[in-house]
Design an enzyme around this catalytic site. Structure first.
Site, PDB file in Angstrom:
ATOM      1  N   PHE A  59       0.917  -1.347   0.127  1.00 52.78           N
ATOM      2  CA  PHE A  59      -0.077  -0.026   0.054  1.00 52.78           C
ATOM      3  C   PHE A  59       0.860   1.274   0.018  1.00 52.78           C
ATOM      4  O   PHE A  59       0.329   2.260  -0.358  1.00 52.78           O
ATOM      5  CB  PHE A  59      -0.949   0.059   0.970  1.00 52.78           C
ATOM      6  CG  PHE A  59      -0.614  -0.264   2.574  1.00 52.78           C
ATOM      7  CD1 PHE A  59       0.365   0.835   3.308  1.00 52.78           C
ATOM      8  CD2 PHE A  59      -0.764  -1.503   3.296  1.00 52.78           C
ATOM      9  CE1 PHE A  59       0.791   0.643   4.381  1.00 52.78           C
ATOM     10  CE2 PHE A  59       0.073  -1.691   4.502  1.00 52.78           C
ATOM     11  CZ  PHE A  59       0.561  -0.599   4.778  1.00 52.78           C
ATOM     12  N   GLY A  96       1.311   3.620  -3.201  1.00 52.03           N
ATOM     13  CA  GLY A  96       0.472   4.641  -3.985  1.00 52.03           C
ATOM     14  C   GLY A  96      -0.123   5.492  -2.841  1.00 52.03           C
ATOM     15  O   GLY A  96      -0.959   6.261  -3.190  1.00 52.03           O
ATOM     16  N   HIS A  97       0.505   5.437  -1.744  1.00 49.44           N
ATOM     17  CA  HIS A  97      -0.285   6.160  -0.474  1.00 49.44           C
ATOM     18  C   HIS A  97       0.852   6.866   0.330  1.00 49.44           C
ATOM     19  O   HIS A  97       1.284   6.335   1.263  1.00 49.44           O
ATOM     20  CB  HIS A  97      -0.844   5.270   0.295  1.00 49.44           C
ATOM     21  CG  HIS A  97      -1.923   6.133   1.386  1.00 49.44           C
ATOM     22  ND1 HIS A  97      -1.674   6.523   2.519  1.00 49.44           N
ATOM     23  CD2 HIS A  97      -3.443   6.507   1.116  1.00 49.44           C
ATOM     24  CE1 HIS A  97      -2.600   6.929   3.168  1.00 49.44           C
ATOM     25  NE2 HIS A  97      -3.696   7.164   2.337  1.00 49.44           N
ATOM     26  N   PHE A  98       1.209   7.993   0.058  1.00 48.82           N
ATOM     27  CA  PHE A  98       1.259   8.697  -1.079  1.00 48.82           C
ATOM     28  C   PHE A  98       2.461   8.887  -1.940  1.00 48.82           C
ATOM     29  O   PHE A  98       3.406   8.753  -1.278  1.00 48.82           O
ATOM     30  CB  PHE A  98       0.854  10.266  -0.820  1.00 48.82           C
ATOM     31  CG  PHE A  98      -0.464  10.545   0.149  1.00 48.82           C
ATOM     32  CD1 PHE A  98      -1.567  10.672  -0.618  1.00 48.82           C
ATOM     33  CD2 PHE A  98      -0.378  10.431   1.704  1.00 48.82           C
ATOM     34  CE1 PHE A  98      -2.907  10.871   0.050  1.00 48.82           C
ATOM     35  CE2 PHE A  98      -1.711  10.722   2.212  1.00 48.82           C
ATOM     36  CZ  PHE A  98      -2.852  11.025   1.397  1.00 48.82           C
ATOM     37  N   VAL A 141       2.813   7.313   3.600  1.00 53.71           N
ATOM     38  CA  VAL A 141       2.160   7.392   4.902  1.00 53.71           C
ATOM     39  C   VAL A 141       1.105   6.030   5.133  1.00 53.71           C
ATOM     40  O   VAL A 141       0.481   5.627   4.113  1.00 53.71           O
ATOM     41  CB  VAL A 141       1.402   8.516   5.124  1.00 53.71           C
ATOM     42  CG1 VAL A 141       0.635   8.764   6.452  1.00 53.71           C
ATOM     43  CG2 VAL A 141       2.270  10.001   4.932  1.00 53.71           C
TER      44      VAL A 141
END
Length: 143
Positions: free
Chosen positions: A42, A45-47, A52
């Site tokens: 994850f 793509g976050h961020f 984060v």
């Protein structure tokens, strides 16, 4: 019941297991930890460029340690893999970000356990012992 025995009864596996260690547990409370490795999917793509840990993952970590692990301990020998576990409600306030490679500690205190529903007051601290999120999570355990 030992820490590893509780963890082995969890109905999760990697990459969706967010429990490394149960530090302390009794009928009314639990304390456990998890390290968010920087290669978790994850974070891609976050961020982008400033990863984060998503709030939903923080909530899931608190639910796994603070509700499911505590529920397994409370049920002890009555807990089997046939029991279905479901989140019934959550109310979480997010205060600080959690970054890749951080280890967090989850604290949970039982509010009540009746009719298969466990409600807990939960909070998460970072390595600096700062609260990063807190609130209430409830889950249901049913055969």
């Amino acid at each position: 019941m030992e820490s590893q025995e509780i963890i082995s009864k969890l109905p999760y596996s990697k990459p969706f297991l967010f429990v490394d260690t149960i530090i302390d547990v009794n009928e009314n409370a639990i304390k456990g930890s998890y390290r968010y490795a920087e290669d978790l999917d994850f974070y891609k793509g976050h961020f982008v460029g400033n990863p984060v840990t998503p709030g939903v993952i923080l909530t899931e970590t608190m639910a796994q340690i603070g509700v499911v692990c505590l529920g397994i301990f409370i049920l002890n020998d009555n807990f089997t893999k046939d029991i279905v576990i479901a989140l019934t409600s959550s109310e979480i306030d997010f205060i600080k970000p959690v970054y890749p490679n951080e280890t967090v500690t989850v604290f949970s205190e039982k509010v009540y356990f009746r009719f298969g529903k466990l409600k807990c007051k939960v909070w998460m601290e970072n390595q600096k012992k700062e609260t990063v999120c807190k609130g209430y999570i409830s889950g249901m355990m049913k055969l």
